[in-house]
Scaffold this motif. Structure first.
Motif, PDB file in Angstrom:
ATOM      1  N   ASN A  22       0.984  -1.040  -0.169  1.00  0.00           N
ATOM      2  CA  ASN A  22       0.063  -0.184   0.376  1.00  0.00           C
ATOM      3  C   ASN A  22       1.280   1.000  -0.260  1.00  0.00           C
ATOM      4  OD1 ASN A  22      -1.556   2.148   0.404  1.00  0.00           O
ATOM      5  ND2 ASN A  22      -2.440   1.433   2.295  1.00  0.00           N
ATOM      6  N   THR A  23       1.314   1.365  -1.043  1.00  0.00           N
ATOM      7  CA  THR A  23       2.159   3.649  -0.919  1.00  0.00           C
ATOM      8  C   THR A  23       1.779   3.871  -1.820  1.00  0.00           C
ATOM      9  OG1 THR A  23       2.133   2.519  -4.032  1.00  0.00           O
ATOM     10  CG2 THR A  23       4.215   1.289  -1.920  1.00  0.00           C
ATOM     11  N   GLU A  24      -0.205   4.485  -1.524  1.00  0.00           N
ATOM     12  CA  GLU A  24      -1.081   5.427  -2.272  1.00  0.00           C
ATOM     13  C   GLU A  24      -0.458   6.562  -1.784  1.00  0.00           C
ATOM     14  OE1 GLU A  24      -4.657   4.164  -2.569  1.00  0.00           O
ATOM     15  OE2 GLU A  24      -4.781   2.975  -3.763  1.00  0.00           O
ATOM     16  N   THR A  25      -0.556   6.871  -0.355  1.00  0.00           N
ATOM     17  CA  THR A  25      -0.134   8.196   0.433  1.00  0.00           C
ATOM     18  C   THR A  25       0.940   8.174   1.180  1.00  0.00           C
ATOM     19  OG1 THR A  25      -0.661   6.685   2.943  1.00  0.00           O
ATOM     20  CG2 THR A  25      -2.528   7.076   1.634  1.00  0.00           C
ATOM     21  N   LEU A  26       2.386   7.354   0.059  1.00  0.00           N
ATOM     22  CA  LEU A  26       3.961   7.858   0.345  1.00  0.00           C
ATOM     23  C   LEU A  26       3.579   8.832  -0.084  1.00  0.00           C
ATOM     24  CD1 LEU A  26       5.326   4.033   0.885  1.00  0.00           C
ATOM     25  CD2 LEU A  26       3.966   5.476   3.000  1.00  0.00           C
ATOM     26  N   GLU A  27       5.309   9.185  -0.192  1.00  0.00           N
ATOM     27  CA  GLU A  27       5.884  10.471  -0.368  1.00  0.00           C
ATOM     28  C   GLU A  27       6.979   9.880  -1.073  1.00  0.00           C
ATOM     29  OE1 GLU A  27       6.456  14.597   1.657  1.00  0.00           O
ATOM     30  OE2 GLU A  27       5.791  13.357   3.054  1.00  0.00           O
ATOM     31  N   ALA A  28       7.342  10.252  -2.313  1.00  0.00           N
ATOM     32  CA  ALA A  28       8.339   9.491  -3.582  1.00  0.00           C
ATOM     33  C   ALA A  28      10.049  10.475  -2.862  1.00  0.00           C
ATOM     34  CB  ALA A  28       7.610  10.083  -4.301  1.00  0.00           C
ATOM     35  N   VAL A  29      10.096   9.847  -1.785  1.00  0.00           N
ATOM     36  CA  VAL A  29      11.888  10.413  -0.814  1.00  0.00           C
ATOM     37  C   VAL A  29      12.724   9.869  -0.828  1.00  0.00           C
ATOM     38  CG1 VAL A  29      10.688  12.066   0.064  1.00  0.00           C
ATOM     39  CG2 VAL A  29      10.633  10.508   1.075  1.00  0.00           C
ATOM     40  N   PRO A  30      13.825  10.101  -0.874  1.00  0.00           N
ATOM     41  CA  PRO A  30      14.559   8.878  -0.867  1.00  0.00           C
ATOM     42  C   PRO A  30      14.676   7.888   0.766  1.00  0.00           C
ATOM     43  CG  PRO A  30      16.069  11.004  -1.513  1.00  0.00           C
ATOM     44  CD  PRO A  30      14.395  11.198  -1.252  1.00  0.00           C
ATOM     45  N   ALA A  31      14.042   8.782   1.368  1.00  0.00           N
ATOM     46  CA  ALA A  31      14.219   8.009   2.811  1.00  0.00           C
ATOM     47  C   ALA A  31      13.035   6.765   2.759  1.00  0.00           C
ATOM     48  CB  ALA A  31      13.457   8.577   3.663  1.00  0.00           C
TER      49      ALA A  31
END
Length: 770
Positions: free
Chosen positions: A499-508
């Protein structure tokens, strides 16, 4: 016609004759314009209104108030294992009707303030809300809003939760009639006595006991406001199992309820300001659901409820749960009785039998969760939810509030392969591509600064992707995520099952700093095991009811990444088992019998969770250990640590750091090598990775080592297929103190199993609790 004739015609009362085409003549209407004008439109509208009113009058005359039989309608639910044997039987209704005189007046008003401020003034219906609900039903938009207390009571006691136009129209008529025949107090009493509050509690008396251990007559206004707020979403708002979001939402609704009471003049403002949120007592399991049974029954109920919503039977999850709880269902799970027993035994022998909270307080903080999936069918064949449903109500197999840590790294590599990504200097990313493994090295090509340390701050110099996966090198996968593009990484991870819908696309996010469950990770790895064809783990095989049919979708979906990409990841992950962080616990397990295994370890920030997710060709299992405070406690420093706080696992069972290659991998091996059946090999459509002969020389990416004092290693991946005999000398990941890496890894003992702990706090992780 001349002017004189025209004048004489007007005197005779004749209409003026206008010659078409002459000045002043109106254009003739043509086509549909001859029939559409404001008169016809208005007439049509009024006709429809009259028709609707007539139909409603007929409906009002035909529909009568039925006999209330909510108790009689409730039946047992029967839950079965996949072989048809009975797992559990539930259905006893926990309800005790109490008169309104037994409920404090202000507690009564909390329900009115929460649900229907105009209750004492309205005619029992909200026409605007009902119309909106009808439109939503007809258009398939889902949840109805705006129902009055009277309408909700009618739905609970006289009708059902079905999402149909017929039911809504009946609800409207019965509500109007009921409001004329019964007093407001009678309706309110019926409402609070028939509503479902969660925790198997129907009615305010059962709810008062379940949440506060007291009778309804002893409830405070604060407690009443919580119970009233709970009715909107009892599954989501139950404080004992709610997520951080659920707690925030129910607190906001609790405040809303009390503020409405002040606004209506039912509560003194000063008294309101002094009120504090009344945290309920911990939930208790229903008799007959002890051990693992309760976890499986709850998960099955949730899966069925979601399916009812998807089919349009119910407007929302809460209504669907009410349909399930009403009983009459025979629910067959995909759980294999034998495998379920083997999983429970594995957890006991490898973990819980070694824990003693009387000797070490940290042992009481250890929670385990596991899910096992058949990758060819998508069936969930075993599930471990916690030590006991009565002791720990929250299902550890489905909870999503702990970091999966380095078990996310294979998904980054899968994205690199699927997207045919290249390094910063244009080299294609393969298992043989060389990356700089220097600890704390800043990633290149990102507008967001990120420089993660490796576990124990170990630096490696230039290493292949295969070696980086074996040793779980953070700096390599942080750079790879940027090289691929974090938006693409999250997209591929989502397609695989996370479930990645709400994740920020950041290197962390490359460090697996999001929340995930063992069920979720098992699904993602099962898709890899299934050669890139989507696997959505299915707990429920079928659900039968005399009044309705439920169809469940095929757990096996479309091809979401290429077979070559999925199989290359599998090939690489065999190296983690044979030459990496899972070597001691899995590769050298005495009952392995030469079984090929792919998998990945993970140890999260501050050792709050430890994971091993691994698979054979026929079985995928994800095991997670979570550090969680079981009840409020006071530390020696005087600090009070609240129940549910995430804490470190370090020191559990008398050891040091709890790594993914330790207890999780041991549980996985003890279960899998007994449950897998016949020994099989992966049929891989790839020529790369640890399970294959290398076909190309390593390619060197940009970003050379920034630590010239260290000798870079150009260690090749394993050049031979995994041997059928376990190594006699165990090898490990990095030593506890940085050393110059060489192609020969230092020997270790099982107690020194390597780890891949995240040592940097991730500011983007919403679940990161200190």
């Amino acid at each position: 016609m001349g002017r004189a004739e025209e004048r004489r015609a007007r005197q005779r009362g004749d209409h003026r004759v206008v010659v078409i085409g002459s000045p002043g003549a109106k254009p003739r209407r043509s086509g549909i314009r001859r029939f559409l004008n404001w008169k016809t439109i208005l007439g049509t509208f009024l006709g429809f209104c009259l028709l609707g009113m007539g139909a409603f009058v007929v409906l009002y005359m035909v529909v009568s108030i039925p006999q209330g039989n909510a108790d009689a309608q409730r039946q047992s639910n029967i839950y079965k294992y996949s072989d048809g044997t009975v797992l559990a039987r539930t259905g006893k209704v926990n309800r005790e009707i109490v008169g309104l005189d037994k409920v404090p007046k202000k507690v009564q008003l909390t329900f009115v303030a929460a649900e229907n401020k105009s209750f004492y003034k309205d005619a029992g219906v909200d026409l605007k809300g009902t119309a909106r609900g009808l439109i939503n039903t007809l258009s398939g938009k889902g949840k109805q809003g705006g129902s009055t207390i009277t309408q909700q009571y009618v739905k609970n006691f006289y009708l059902n939760q079905d999402q149909t136009v017929t039911r809504k129209l009946k609800e409207l008529v019965i509500s109007l009639k009921l409001d004329r025949q019964q007093s407001k107090d009678d309706i309110l009493a019926g409402y609070i006595n028939t509503s479902y509050y969660g925790r198997n509690s129907y009615g305010i008396q059962a709810a008062a006991q379940a949440y506060y251990g007291k009778d309804a007559s002893a409830l405070t206004v604060q407690q009443g406001a919580y119970l009233a707020s709970l009715l909107q979403a009892p599954s989501q708002y139950d404080w004992g199992v709610a997520t951080a979001t659920g707690k925030r939402l129910v607190t906001a609704r609790w405040n809303y309820t009390l503020d409405n009471m002040v606004e209506e003049g039912w509560l003194n403002s000063a008294e309101r300001q002094a009120m504090k949120f009344p945290i309920p007592q911990d939930p208790k399991g229903v008799p007959g659901l002890e051990g693992q049974t309760g976890y499986m029954v709850d998960a099955a109920n949730g899966a069925l409820a979601k399916r009812l919503v998807a089919q349009g039977v119910a407007a929302n999850y809460e209504d669907a749960k009410a349909i399930v709880d009403a009983g009459g269902w025979t629910i067959t799970l995909n759980i294999d009785k034998s495998k379920q027993t083997q999983l429970e035994v594995a957890v006991k022998t490898k973990l819980t039998s070694k824990l003693d909270s009387k000797k070490r307080s940290v042992d009481g903080d250890v929670e385990a969760g596991a899910v096992s999936v058949d990758p060819k069918t998508g069936k969930v064949v075993a599930m471990y939810g916690g030590k006991d449903y009565f002791e720990h109500y929250l299902n550890n197999a489905t909870r999503t509030d702990y970091q999966p840590a380095s078990t996310f790294k294979p998904l980054i590599f899968a994205a690199a392969l699927e997207e045919k990504a290249t390094t910063q200097d244009g080299q294609e990313i393969t298992p043989n591509t060389l990356y700089d493994g220097t600890s704390g090295r800043s990633v290149k090509g990102s507008n967001i600064a990120f420089a993660p340390p490796n576990e124990d701050d170990q630096s490696y110099g230039d290493v292949t992707v295969q070696t980086a996966m074996n040793k779980s090198i953070n700096s390599v996968f942080a750079q790879m995520g940027v090289d691929v593009g974090m938006d693409k990484v999250l997209r591929v991870a989502g397609e695989l099952g996370m479930n990645t819908e709400t994740l920020e696309a950041v290197p962390a996010q490359t460090l697996g700093s999001m929340g995930a469950s063992p069920l979720e990770m098992a699904g993602a790895y099962a898709t890899l095991d299934n050669h890139g064809r989507k696997v959505t783990p299915a707990l429920v095989a079928s659900a039968e009811h005399k009044d309705r049919t439920v169809d469940f979708p095929n757990p096996i979906g479309d091809q979401v990444i290429s077979a070559q990409a999925a199989d290359t990841v599998t090939s690489v992950l065999t190296g983690v088992v044979d030459d990496g962080t899972a070597r001691v616990s899995v590769a050298q397990a005495v009952d392995r019998n030469d079984q090929q295994v792919a998998g990945k370890t993970g140890t999260s920030d501050n050792n709050k969770s430890a994971w091993f997710t691994g698979y054979t060709p026929n079985l995928v299992t994800s095991v997670g250990l979570f550090g969680e405070v079981p009840k409020d406690r006071k530390e020696t420093s005087g600090t009070v640590v609240k129940r549910g706080t995430q804490v470190s696992l370090k020191g559990a069972a008398g050891g040091g750091r709890v790594n993914g290659g330790g207890f999780p991998a041991q549980i996985w091996a003890a279960y899998t090598f007994n449950a897998m059946g016949q020994v099989t090999d992966f049929a891989l459509d790839t020529t790369q990775g640890a399970a294959m002969e290398p076909t190309q020389t390593p390619t060197i990416s940009e970003t050379p080592s920034e630590t010239p004092s260290q000798t870079p290693t150009t260690e090749e991946p394993t050049t031979e297929p995994p041997t059928s005999q376990a190594p006699t000398t165990p090898t490990s990941e990095p030593a506890t103190t940085p050393t110059t890496p060489t192609t020969t890894e230092p020997a270790t003992t099982p107690a020194q199993t390597p780890t891949d702990e995240i040592t940097q706090v991730d500011p983007f992780n919403p679940n990161n609790q200190q």
